[in-house]
Design an enzyme around this catalytic site. Structure first.
Site, PDB file in Angstrom:
ATOM      1  N   ASP A  37       2.991  -6.342   3.772  1.00  0.00           N
ATOM      2  CA  ASP A  37       2.717  -5.108   4.691  1.00  0.00           C
ATOM      3  C   ASP A  37       3.052  -5.668   5.936  1.00  0.00           C
ATOM      4  OD1 ASP A  37       1.658  -3.047   5.598  1.00  0.00           O
ATOM      5  OD2 ASP A  37      -0.448  -3.600   5.546  1.00  0.00           O
TER       6      ASP A  37
ATOM      7  N   HIS B  61       3.813   3.031  12.471  1.00  0.00           N
ATOM      8  CA  HIS B  61       2.902   4.024  13.074  1.00  0.00           C
ATOM      9  C   HIS B  61       3.491   5.328  13.852  1.00  0.00           C
ATOM     10  CE1 HIS B  61      -1.230   1.702  12.005  1.00  0.00           C
ATOM     11  NE2 HIS B  61      -0.220   1.529  10.935  1.00  0.00           N
TER      12      HIS B  61
ATOM     13  N   GLU C  30      -4.922   2.185   2.600  1.00  0.00           N
ATOM     14  CA  GLU C  30      -5.024   0.945   3.377  1.00  0.00           C
ATOM     15  C   GLU C  30      -5.267   1.448   4.768  1.00  0.00           C
ATOM     16  OE1 GLU C  30      -3.470  -2.036   6.159  1.00  0.00           O
ATOM     17  OE2 GLU C  30      -2.720  -0.213   5.852  1.00  0.00           O
ATOM     18  N   GLU C  31      -4.455   2.285   5.200  1.00  0.00           N
ATOM     19  CA  GLU C  31      -4.514   2.854   6.647  1.00  0.00           C
ATOM     20  C   GLU C  31      -5.888   3.445   7.316  1.00  0.00           C
ATOM     21  OE1 GLU C  31      -2.176   2.032   8.525  1.00  0.00           O
ATOM     22  OE2 GLU C  31      -0.203   1.843   7.335  1.00  0.00           O
TER      23      GLU C  31
ATOM     24  N   HIS D 235       0.839  -1.235   0.056  1.00  0.00           N
ATOM     25  CA  HIS D 235       0.029   0.127  -0.073  1.00  0.00           C
ATOM     26  C   HIS D 235       0.933   1.049   0.048  1.00  0.00           C
ATOM     27  CE1 HIS D 235       0.300   0.945   4.442  1.00  0.00           C
ATOM     28  NE2 HIS D 235       0.233  -0.416   4.505  1.00  0.00           N
TER      29      HIS D 235
ATOM     30  N   ASP E 297       5.982   0.794   6.658  1.00  0.00           N
ATOM     31  CA  ASP E 297       4.850   0.689   6.613  1.00  0.00           C
ATOM     32  C   ASP E 297       4.064   1.901   5.708  1.00  0.00           C
ATOM     33  OD1 ASP E 297       2.114  -0.369   6.962  1.00  0.00           O
ATOM     34  OD2 ASP E 297       1.827   0.988   8.884  1.00  0.00           O
TER      35      ASP E 297
END
Length: 461
Positions: A353, A424, A325-326, A279, A291
């Site tokens: 991912d 994140h 995606e997030e 993603h 990520d």
């Protein structure tokens, strides 16, 4: 002896000796090729964070599309509506606590959760209630959290992560981030703070999407660091604690964005596709290196290596850079709508991912026979220590729809011991990437994509 021979030879193979040799060439080429690393450096250092709806996300779409065209792939941008949430100001401080030095406050390090609503512009001040889990929340006296700031202090299991179970530790904790604001609103809380879902206790907050529910008041939500969660717990055990919280995020109208599709056309069955994907969007605190910039670039490298080595499989290898995606996988959902009548022609789907640390093999989801079917591929990947095949209920958020429709799906089995230290957070940056491990992941993606695209018969489904 039959079982021993099967283990040694991999059993009946879907590939000829020549095809297996091609897989070996792809793997060897991936290990020495700087393409993925260079692409990741540009995505992270030059373009930066790529939150859905942002200018950087739009720039990344154009950049990746142009790179794929340069390789000779057939590129399509497939439109999807995506959320456009903007973070704003995020501050907190303890303004009252037992033993307080008169005239002082204590800073609390936090970050708004994705999709959070705002506090009043001047912030809100309220007493803190700390619980470790759902059971402690249920045990609170009626009205105990009403009008207060509810803190979920559920600890990430660092021991489980250290033993290789990083994803399991994440799943155990992330439910508080996702459902905490709804649970807090249900008991009348004014706001919710969630202990960060990750293993690096460097006073580093971990963001991520939260969820609201129709019919339940939306309340502000943020992640606080592990250290500050423990401080609030310790102070609250001594007596009343008050916190001043200011969050000013905005949810703007949905934006137009795109999944980047790039087809390396098959020679015999171009209508049949094998998806390689990651993603393209990322959270906005760091630059989205692990990520999921890494997943995007190792998928790009699969096409690059096919082009570089002049390899044209029977079926089409389809690179997809998924968008959003997030914040809800809106790009993947739109792909399922656009291709709802084409599931039968999806021969396999791969998504990366879970960072880019050393891959030890392949996750597969679908028929049990896939494990045995993959054994010859595993023999090729044994050279890089990626020979295991592991059955899993799902292999990736963006390809979950394809999995549910019966498409065999796959993902690299990656070392997850350290991934959630950076996931994140503001520390998800290019320097966290080991170039050797990145290339090993590219080898898994390229070899598996070719294997699926050139096998005599499609993978079992």
């Amino acid at each position: 002896m039959d079982r021993l021979n099967q283990m040694m030879a991999g059993g009946k193979s879907a590939w000829t000796a020549e095809q297996l040799a091609v897989m070996g060439r792809l793997s060897d080429a991936a290990l020495d090729d700087p393409y993925a690393l260079n692409e990741l450096r540009h995505l992270t250092d030059n373009i930066g964070p790529r939150l859905s709806g942002s200018a950087q996300a739009a720039h990344a779409v154009d950049y990746v599309a142009a790179e794929m065209r340069m390789l000779g792939a057939e590129v399509t941008l497939e439109k999807a509506k995506v959320p456009h949430w903007v973070r704003g100001v995020e501050t907190a401080e303890v303004v009252q606590w037992p033993g307080q030095t008169p005239g002082t406050t204590q800073k609390v390090v936090l970050t708004a959760l994705g999709g959070s609503v705002a506090t009043p512009g001047e912030g809100l001040t309220a007493e803190v209630v700390v619980v470790d889990d759902w059971q402690q929340l249920s045990a609170l006296p009626q009205g105990a959290a009403k009008g207060k700031i509810l803190v979920f202090n559920h600890k990430f299991d660092k021991q489980l992560a250290a033993q290789g179970g990083g994803l399991d530790a994440y799943v155990d904790s992330v439910v508080y981030r996702g459902a905490g604001p709804v649970a807090g609103a249900a008991v009348g809380a004014a706001a919710v703070l969630v202990r960060s879902v990750g293993g690096a206790d460097f006073r580093l907050p971990h963001t991520g999407m939260t969820m609201y529910s129709d019919g339940v008041t939306k309340i502000p939500a943020a992640a606080i660091t592990a250290e500050d969660a423990d401080m609030l717990r310790d102070l609250a055990r001594q007596g009343p604690v008050k916190l001043h919280l200011t969050l000013t995020p905005q949810t703007l109208p949905d934006a137009d964005s795109y999944n980047v599709i790039a087809d390396w056309k098959g020679t015999e069955h171009p209508e049949q596709v094998v998806v390689v994907s990651g993603h393209l969007d990322s959270w906005d605190l760091g630059t989205g290196a692990i990520d999921d910039g890494a997943g995007v670039v190792v998928s790009m490298q699969a096409i690059h290596l096919l082009q570089k080595l002049g390899i044209h499989p029977k079926r089409t290898v389809r690179f997809i850079a998924w968008m959003s995606e997030e914040e809800g996988s809106e790009g993947a959902a739109q792909y399922m709508i656009d291709h709802k009548n084409d599931a039968a022609n999806h021969i396999g789907a791969i998504e990366s991912d879970l960072g880019c640390d050393h891959p030890s093999g392949i996750f597969y989801s679908g028929k049990a026979e896939l494990g045995q079917w993959l054994r010859p591929v595993s023999h090729v990947l044994a050279a890089i220590g990626a020979e295991t095949n592991v059955a899993a209920p799902e292999t990736g958020e963006d390809i979950a729809g394809l999995t549910q429709m019966g498409v065999p799906s796959f993902a690299p089995v990656q070392d997850s011991r350290f991934y959630f230290n950076y996931h994140h957070t503001a520390a998800d940056t290019f320097d966290k990437v080991d170039s050797k491990h990145l290339n090993e992941n590219a080898a898994v993606m390229a070899v598996l994509a070719y294997a699926l695209a050139d096998s005599a018969e499609p993978a079992p489904r």
